[in-house]
Write a protein that holds these residues in place. Sequence first.
Motif, PDB file in Angstrom:
ATOM      1  N   THR A 112       3.209  -0.475   0.102  1.00 42.69           N
ATOM      2  CA  THR A 112       2.465   0.522   0.867  1.00 42.69           C
ATOM      3  C   THR A 112       3.061   0.744   2.254  1.00 42.69           C
ATOM      4  N   ARG A 113       4.028  -0.080   2.625  1.00 47.43           N
ATOM      5  CA  ARG A 113       4.644   0.060   3.948  1.00 47.43           C
ATOM      6  C   ARG A 113       5.899   0.917   3.951  1.00 47.43           C
ATOM      7  N   HIS A 138      -1.821   7.816  -0.810  1.00 44.01           N
ATOM      8  CA  HIS A 138      -0.503   7.618  -1.401  1.00 44.01           C
ATOM      9  C   HIS A 138      -0.572   8.002  -2.872  1.00 44.01           C
ATOM     10  N   ARG A 170      -7.313  -0.075  -0.269  1.00 44.20           N
ATOM     11  CA  ARG A 170      -6.086  -0.562   0.365  1.00 44.20           C
ATOM     12  C   ARG A 170      -5.692  -1.929  -0.189  1.00 44.20           C
ATOM     13  N   ARG A 175      -1.126  -4.507   2.922  1.00 37.02           N
ATOM     14  CA  ARG A 175      -1.438  -4.872   4.299  1.00 37.02           C
ATOM     15  C   ARG A 175      -1.281  -3.706   5.274  1.00 37.02           C
ATOM     16  N   SER A 176      -0.948  -2.508   4.764  1.00 32.95           N
ATOM     17  CA  SER A 176      -0.784  -1.348   5.632  1.00 32.95           C
ATOM     18  C   SER A 176      -2.066  -0.525   5.642  1.00 32.95           C
ATOM     19  N   THR A 177      -1.993   0.632   6.289  1.00 31.48           N
ATOM     20  CA  THR A 177      -3.149   1.529   6.334  1.00 31.48           C
ATOM     21  C   THR A 177      -3.083   2.599   5.245  1.00 31.48           C
ATOM     22  N   ILE A 178      -2.188   2.431   4.286  1.00 31.57           N
ATOM     23  CA  ILE A 178      -2.046   3.396   3.198  1.00 31.57           C
ATOM     24  C   ILE A 178      -3.121   3.172   2.140  1.00 31.57           C
ATOM     25  N   SER A 218       5.630   7.133   3.094  1.00 28.00           N
ATOM     26  CA  SER A 218       6.140   6.325   4.206  1.00 28.00           C
ATOM     27  C   SER A 218       7.266   7.013   4.964  1.00 28.00           C
TER      28      SER A 218
END
Length: 279
Positions: free
Chosen positions: A49-50, A209, A249, A252-255, A114
């Motif tokens: 997700t980053r 995403h 989620r 660990r990202s905000t995606i 991203s």
Amino acid sequence: MPVSARPCVLTVAGSDSGGGAGIQADLKTFHAHGVHGTSAITAVTSQNTRAVTAVHGLPSRHIHSQLQALRDDFPIRAWKTGMLADARTIRAVAAGMAGTAADYVLDPVMISTSGASLLQASAVSALRNHLLPRATLVTPNLPEAAALSGLPLGRRGDLDRIAANLLDGGAGAVLIKGGHQRGPRVIDRLYVDGELHTFEHPRLARNGHGTGCTLAAAITANLALGLDLAAACRRAADYVHAALAGAYRPGRSTIDVLDHGAHIPPLRASRSRSGKRRP
């Protein structure tokens, strides 16, 4: 639904190791709609997700062999493409699917959520020359619409001109997604048969995403189920909105990753147009 009654559909796209987009999102969407999903992988990505940290494109012969194996066995009723990466891959897909009469949804994936580039700039002309004329529908977001048409975007009326350009390029219909526009509502615009259909939904506070992949896959499934193009797009847009509303989620990202098990609107419409079919 009996196995024999499940339409077969195909996604030709890249693999998302994070499970939120690409082949993984497409197959989850197909399953949610009750169709049998098949797949041909064009590239393997290392992503979460980053970020997308690596992309490995498959050789043309492997792409072609996947398509040949699928077409030898499954009666593909509709298919879509996502990440195609380069001109070599685009030509391989065009050759591998030559002669099919199935509806085709072209999702011109260019940039990941991203920000990673997923389509070489030199491949845009190949996409336009080899696949756009085959498409029942092309589904660009705003940046993709500008890049694929080569026209600027910023003035009132630009969307109409871009749609006309893509229709002149051979697409059967154009769905310009409105997620990149500002405002309290997301407005998707479908240009088909000289008409404009709009699909509006409240803008959600989500950093989604895989929305584009999911929308194109849902349209593909709905076409295979017998809906006309406008009804297929409307039902798919409703599904994506519900999936985004239930997003979560896992990383660990905000995606936010879509909930592909979201409620799907009832299947009501019957097919009234065959869509564009190219040899």
